[in-house]
Scaffold this motif. Structure first.
Motif, PDB file in Angstrom:
ATOM      1  N   VAL A  82       0.881  -1.162   0.000  1.00 14.06           N
ATOM      2  CA  VAL A  82       0.000   0.000   0.000  1.00 14.06           C
ATOM      3  C   VAL A  82       0.925   1.219   0.000  1.00 14.06           C
ATOM      4  N   LEU A  83       0.901   1.967  -1.081  1.00 16.79           N
ATOM      5  CA  LEU A  83       1.799   3.111  -1.238  1.00 16.79           C
ATOM      6  C   LEU A  83       1.067   4.363  -0.770  1.00 16.79           C
ATOM      7  N   VAL A  84       1.716   5.138   0.101  1.00 19.65           N
ATOM      8  CA  VAL A  84       1.132   6.380   0.623  1.00 19.65           C
ATOM      9  C   VAL A  84       2.104   7.508   0.323  1.00 19.65           C
ATOM     10  N   GLY A  85       1.683   8.469  -0.506  1.00 17.96           N
ATOM     11  CA  GLY A  85       2.581   9.544  -0.912  1.00 17.96           C
ATOM     12  C   GLY A  85       2.009  10.913  -0.612  1.00 17.96           C
ATOM     13  N   ASN A  86       2.867  11.806  -0.127  1.00 21.00           N
ATOM     14  CA  ASN A  86       2.491  13.195   0.168  1.00 21.00           C
ATOM     15  C   ASN A  86       3.237  14.134  -0.772  1.00 21.00           C
ATOM     16  N   SER A  87       2.529  15.106  -1.345  1.00 23.53           N
ATOM     17  CA  SER A  87       3.152  16.171  -2.144  1.00 23.53           C
ATOM     18  C   SER A  87       3.909  15.585  -3.343  1.00 23.53           C
ATOM     19  N   MET A  88       5.201  15.902  -3.485  1.00 25.45           N
ATOM     20  CA  MET A  88       5.986  15.307  -4.565  1.00 25.45           C
ATOM     21  C   MET A  88       6.002  13.793  -4.452  1.00 25.45           C
ATOM     22  N   GLY A  89       5.976  13.270  -3.225  1.00 24.01           N
ATOM     23  CA  GLY A  89       5.926  11.826  -3.025  1.00 24.01           C
ATOM     24  C   GLY A  89       4.639  11.229  -3.558  1.00 24.01           C
ATOM     25  N   GLY A  90       3.547  12.021  -3.547  1.00 19.05           N
ATOM     26  CA  GLY A  90       2.306  11.577  -4.153  1.00 19.05           C
ATOM     27  C   GLY A  90       2.424  11.497  -5.664  1.00 19.05           C
ATOM     28  N   MET A  91       3.065  12.500  -6.255  1.00 19.91           N
ATOM     29  CA  MET A  91       3.298  12.495  -7.701  1.00 19.91           C
ATOM     30  C   MET A  91       4.146  11.296  -8.099  1.00 19.91           C
ATOM     31  N   ILE A  92       5.231  11.066  -7.370  1.00 21.50           N
ATOM     32  CA  ILE A  92       6.112   9.926  -7.654  1.00 21.50           C
ATOM     33  C   ILE A  92       5.344   8.611  -7.494  1.00 21.50           C
ATOM     34  N   SER A  93       4.484   8.543  -6.487  1.00 20.76           N
ATOM     35  CA  SER A  93       3.701   7.327  -6.244  1.00 20.76           C
ATOM     36  C   SER A  93       2.691   7.089  -7.360  1.00 20.76           C
ATOM     37  N   ILE A  94       2.098   8.165  -7.888  1.00 23.17           N
ATOM     38  CA  ILE A  94       1.178   8.053  -9.026  1.00 23.17           C
ATOM     39  C   ILE A  94       1.909   7.503 -10.243  1.00 23.17           C
ATOM     40  N   LEU A  95       3.048   8.122 -10.569  1.00 22.82           N
ATOM     41  CA  LEU A  95       3.803   7.704 -11.755  1.00 22.82           C
ATOM     42  C   LEU A  95       4.298   6.268 -11.604  1.00 22.82           C
ATOM     43  N   LEU A  99       9.392  18.578 -10.840  1.00 22.68           N
ATOM     44  CA  LEU A  99       8.016  18.544 -10.368  1.00 22.68           C
ATOM     45  C   LEU A  99       7.157  19.517 -11.173  1.00 22.68           C
ATOM     46  N   VAL A 100       7.687  20.717 -11.379  1.00 20.45           N
ATOM     47  CA  VAL A 100       6.967  21.731 -12.161  1.00 20.45           C
ATOM     48  C   VAL A 100       6.741  21.244 -13.597  1.00 20.45           C
ATOM     49  N   VAL A 101       7.761  20.594 -14.176  1.00 18.46           N
ATOM     50  CA  VAL A 101       7.651  20.106 -15.559  1.00 18.46           C
ATOM     51  C   VAL A 101       6.568  19.028 -15.667  1.00 18.46           C
ATOM     52  N   VAL A 102       6.552  18.081 -14.728  1.00 18.31           N
ATOM     53  CA  VAL A 102       5.527  17.023 -14.764  1.00 18.31           C
ATOM     54  C   VAL A 102       4.127  17.632 -14.656  1.00 18.31           C
ATOM     55  N   ASN A 103       3.980  18.593 -13.750  1.00 15.61           N
ATOM     56  CA  ASN A 103       2.678  19.239 -13.577  1.00 15.61           C
ATOM     57  C   ASN A 103       2.260  20.023 -14.818  1.00 15.61           C
ATOM     58  N   ALA A 104       3.249  20.639 -15.477  1.00 13.73           N
ATOM     59  CA  ALA A 104       2.953  21.454 -16.659  1.00 13.73           C
ATOM     60  C   ALA A 104       2.499  20.582 -17.832  1.00 13.73           C
ATOM     61  N   ARG A 105       3.023  19.362 -17.901  1.00 11.79           N
ATOM     62  CA  ARG A 105       2.610  18.432 -18.966  1.00 11.79           C
ATOM     63  C   ARG A 105       1.378  17.670 -18.485  1.00 11.79           C
ATOM     64  N   ARG A 106       0.295  18.394 -18.364  1.00 10.56           N
ATOM     65  CA  ARG A 106      -0.879  17.845 -17.690  1.00 10.56           C
ATOM     66  C   ARG A 106      -1.418  16.583 -18.360  1.00 10.56           C
ATOM     67  N   GLY A 107      -1.382  16.581 -19.708  1.00  9.62           N
ATOM     68  CA  GLY A 107      -1.943  15.427 -20.418  1.00  9.62           C
ATOM     69  C   GLY A 107      -1.302  14.122 -20.012  1.00  9.62           C
ATOM     70  N   GLY A 108       0.027  14.102 -19.966  1.00  3.53           N
ATOM     71  CA  GLY A 108       0.744  12.892 -19.582  1.00  3.53           C
ATOM     72  C   GLY A 108       0.478  12.500 -18.142  1.00  3.53           C
ATOM     73  N   TYR A 109       0.379  13.511 -17.265  1.00  2.18           N
ATOM     74  CA  TYR A 109       0.130  13.235 -15.851  1.00  2.18           C
ATOM     75  C   TYR A 109      -1.290  12.698 -15.647  1.00  2.18           C
ATOM     76  N   TRP A 110      -2.282  13.296 -16.322  1.00  3.91           N
ATOM     77  CA  TRP A 110      -3.652  12.766 -16.236  1.00  3.91           C
ATOM     78  C   TRP A 110      -3.713  11.332 -16.761  1.00  3.91           C
ATOM     79  N   ARG A 111      -2.984  11.072 -17.864  1.00  6.48           N
ATOM     80  CA  ARG A 111      -2.999   9.709 -18.429  1.00  6.48           C
ATOM     81  C   ARG A 111      -2.442   8.697 -17.442  1.00  6.48           C
ATOM     82  N   ALA A 112      -1.368   9.090 -16.740  1.00  8.48           N
ATOM     83  CA  ALA A 112      -0.798   8.189 -15.722  1.00  8.48           C
ATOM     84  C   ALA A 112      -1.844   7.865 -14.668  1.00  8.48           C
ATOM     85  N   MET A 113      -2.565   8.875 -14.204  1.00 11.23           N
ATOM     86  CA  MET A 113      -3.611   8.635 -13.199  1.00 11.23           C
ATOM     87  C   MET A 113      -4.685   7.700 -13.756  1.00 11.23           C
TER      88      MET A 113
END
Length: 303
Positions: A104-117, A224-238
């Motif tokens: 069970v992966l629990v991520g906060n902030s950037m750790g949440g982004m890393i956990s999503i990816l 972190l800013v770059v991943v957030n800016a490329r919203r399409g790729g980040y939404w697709r990962a989710m």
């Protein structure tokens, strides 16, 4: 010493060799071999200490481990890259080579982004995903905190970010440095126990002589800013995540606006979504008992 201070919360400091030492804290768990394993992943500028108030509340039900990503806590850079992508690869190795079982992966902030990816790319290593105020894309109509936005803009400027970090530390005691961060991430920094403040001060002192930490921090912040800016790729990962997901957010979060969390929850209505009123970016520090109760009520993703 921080290695001693984690013992105050029942944790044991350990290191794994993953192309260099990776520090983690093992908080233990029940004797039941069938109990789940929970791995806690901190955010930008954070460490294992971000989880010391939550972990003891989970370990009767799960084996609990908190890892320090490269460049943070007691995992020093030592020439390793510290971007979001690099730390996602490090997390994958940690889960496969150190933990060795789906978690069970629990991520906060950037750790949440890393956990999503990580979860999107490596579904075999994760049984459920809990996101505590994860870094999320800005959405139209949501106004970011001006100070946070301007600070990240300065971090991205060559040569400027280093000066910003140095200036923030100049003339500040370890206590003042810790308090400055807590004032940013908490809705009410006075709620943070003194014991955690002292452990955080000790970690600041331990890290003071480590080379390359500012560069490590800035590389992570920029990516972190770059991943957030490329919203399409980040939404697709989710969208690619197949395991149960629990998204929780404080409505007073200055780093990730609650509007971004609500927009994400609306995109993925099958995710569980809880909002904490009057809470900032680190609910696991501000209201650890509530976060623990919600995670256990969720059955740590099994229900």
């Amino acid at each position: 010493m921080t290695a001693m201070s984690v013992a105050n919360w029942g944790g044991t400091s350990r290191y794994a060799d993953l192309d260099g030492p990776v520090h983690y804290v093992d908080f233990g768990g029940p004797d039941d071999e069938g109990a789940p394993t929970v791995v806690l992943v901190h955010g930008l500028g954070g460490s294992h200490l971000n989880w010391c108030l939550l972990a003891p509340r989970l370990k009767e039900h799960a084996h609990v481990v908190a890892v320090d990503l490269a460049g943070f806590g007691l995992t020093h850079p030592e020439g390793r890259r510290t971007t979001v992508a690099a730390n996602a690869r490090l997390l994958d190795r940690f889960l496969r080579e150190v933990v060795g079982t789906p978690v069970v992966l629990v991520g906060n902030s950037m750790g949440g982004m890393i956990s999503i990816l990580h979860t999107a790319a490596n579904p075999d290593t994760v049984s459920a995903l809990a996101l505590v105020d994860p870094a999320l894309p800005l959405v139209f109509g949501v106004r970011p905190d001006p100070l946070v936005m301007s600070t990240f803009f300065l971090y991205a400027l060559p040569g400027v970010g280093e000066r910003v970090l140095a200036k923030a530390r100049a003339g500040q005691t370890p206590r003042e440095q810790v308090k400055r961060v807590m004032n940013l991430v908490c809705a009410d920094a006075n709620a943070v126990p003194e014991e955690l403040i002292l452990a955080s001060m000790s970690l600041v002192e331990q890290r003071a002589e480590v080379p390359g930490l500012d560069e490590a921090f800035l590389a992570a912040a920029k990516s972190l800013v770059v991943v957030n800016a490329r919203r399409g790729g980040y939404w697709r990962a989710m969208a690619n995540i197949k395991v149960p997901v629990f998204l929780m957010s404080g409505d007073q979060d200055r780093l990730v606006p609650i509007g971004s969390a609500k927009a994400t929850a609306a995109r993925f209505p099958h995710w569980r979504f809880d909002v904490f009123e009057g809470i900032g970016h680190v609910p696991q520090i501000e209201i650890p008992e509530v976060v623990a109760d919600r995670l256990l009520d969720w059955g740590l993703g099994s229900g």
